[in-house]
Design an enzyme around this catalytic site. Sequence first.
Site, mmCIF file in Angstrom:
data_model
loop_
_atom_site.group_PDB
_atom_site.id
_atom_site.type_symbol
_atom_site.label_atom_id
_atom_site.label_comp_id
_atom_site.label_asym_id
_atom_site.label_seq_id
_atom_site.Cartn_x
_atom_site.Cartn_y
_atom_site.Cartn_z
ATOM 1 N N ARG A 56 39.941 47.030 23.938
ATOM 2 C CA ARG A 56 40.208 46.726 25.354
ATOM 3 C C ARG A 56 40.909 45.372 25.473
ATOM 4 O O ARG A 56 41.833 45.204 26.274
ATOM 5 C CB ARG A 56 38.905 46.734 26.160
ATOM 6 N N LYS A 147 38.188 42.104 44.753
ATOM 7 C CA LYS A 147 38.431 43.469 45.210
ATOM 8 C C LYS A 147 37.115 44.227 45.282
ATOM 9 O O LYS A 147 36.245 44.046 44.436
ATOM 10 C CB LYS A 147 39.377 44.185 44.245
ATOM 11 N N GLU A 188 39.293 47.530 50.291
ATOM 12 C CA GLU A 188 39.852 48.793 49.781
ATOM 13 C C GLU A 188 39.031 50.002 50.233
ATOM 14 O O GLU A 188 38.056 50.367 49.584
ATOM 15 C CB GLU A 188 39.927 48.783 48.243
ATOM 16 N N LYS A 230 43.848 47.060 50.957
ATOM 17 C CA LYS A 230 44.331 47.935 49.878
ATOM 18 C C LYS A 230 44.001 49.383 50.242
ATOM 19 O O LYS A 230 42.970 49.913 49.854
ATOM 20 C CB LYS A 230 43.694 47.554 48.536
#
Length: 363
Positions: A56, A147, A188, A230
Amino acid sequence: MPHSYPALSAEQKKELSDIALRIVAPGKGILAADESVGSMAKRLSQIGVENTEENRRLYRQVLFSADDRVKKCIGGVIFFHETLYQKDDNGVPFVRTIQEKGILVGIKVDKGVVPLAGTDGETTTQGLDGLLERCAQYKKDGADFAKWRCVLKISDRTPSALAILENANVLARYASICQQNGIVPIVEPEILPDGDHDLKRCQFVTEKVLAAVYKALSDHHVYLEGTLLKPNMVTPGHACPIKYSPEEIAMATVTALRRTVPPAVPGVTFLSGGQSEEEASLNLNAINRCSLPRPWALTFSYGRALQASALSAWRGQRDNAGAATEEFIKRAEMNGLAAQGKYEGSGDGGAAAQSLYVANHAY
């Protein structure tokens, strides 16, 4: 009605507003590199790579080692918790690598979706417990924005009024907590593309969801100039038999936003929602060419639609890292143009045209 106490000082408001405006400066958008460990497992399995912390890290390094060409098209990068504390091969923290390019660092702070009792398979998002302390720490560690994703789906019986209200309030609580810590919240409320609904139905639901979100943000005294939205673009369901043009999608999307999103919001950073890389760029471009007045920056916050070609080029091989980074830069530049309505299409079949749709997508 009693007067609301000022939650933020003038200095705090200015800091939040400045951060938000920097992220969505003309031609700039967001790289969403905040896939969870589970989501990365899906991505890496597509190219036959084992989902280890090192793999990753190597993959994120492919994206973050992009040269200064990305400065003009990427305003912010959303990190996952693990990535925020990782370093490149030279021991330089990824956070510093990004900040040295003049790009702002963001952090995913929600803890995923959980079932919402009393509904037909609908969800809410968890992670409010301890969020104040986590935001304070993330701010110290270099994050300037955050977020939080809520998920709604369209069917005959959904989204329910309960799910819309609950998710709107969760987003508002999150936004308020972020702002108290000098972090710009990206709000979002994703309406999934699953289903066979047409464009009009998606537009109707998007308007209802966004209206509820901005009512909740107002109720919670959130400073709109220091937030970003978003949302999904207004698109037909993935199984809808009717195909719509980018211009039709753009008109439906901008109409929905004009009816619900206050002009005080500095920018709208669309999610790609399983569109192919090319589709996401063409639709964003059409949105920015739409004839309706648009008081906000309309740009991108893409994950898969910025990374798919890079991931295919990398395939877990160190020797491919340079070519993979070039693929990412190319896509970022294309979306930078689309965010200004200047993208003419890549004519690219291949990986860029492949659908990135995942049913019932979870992070």
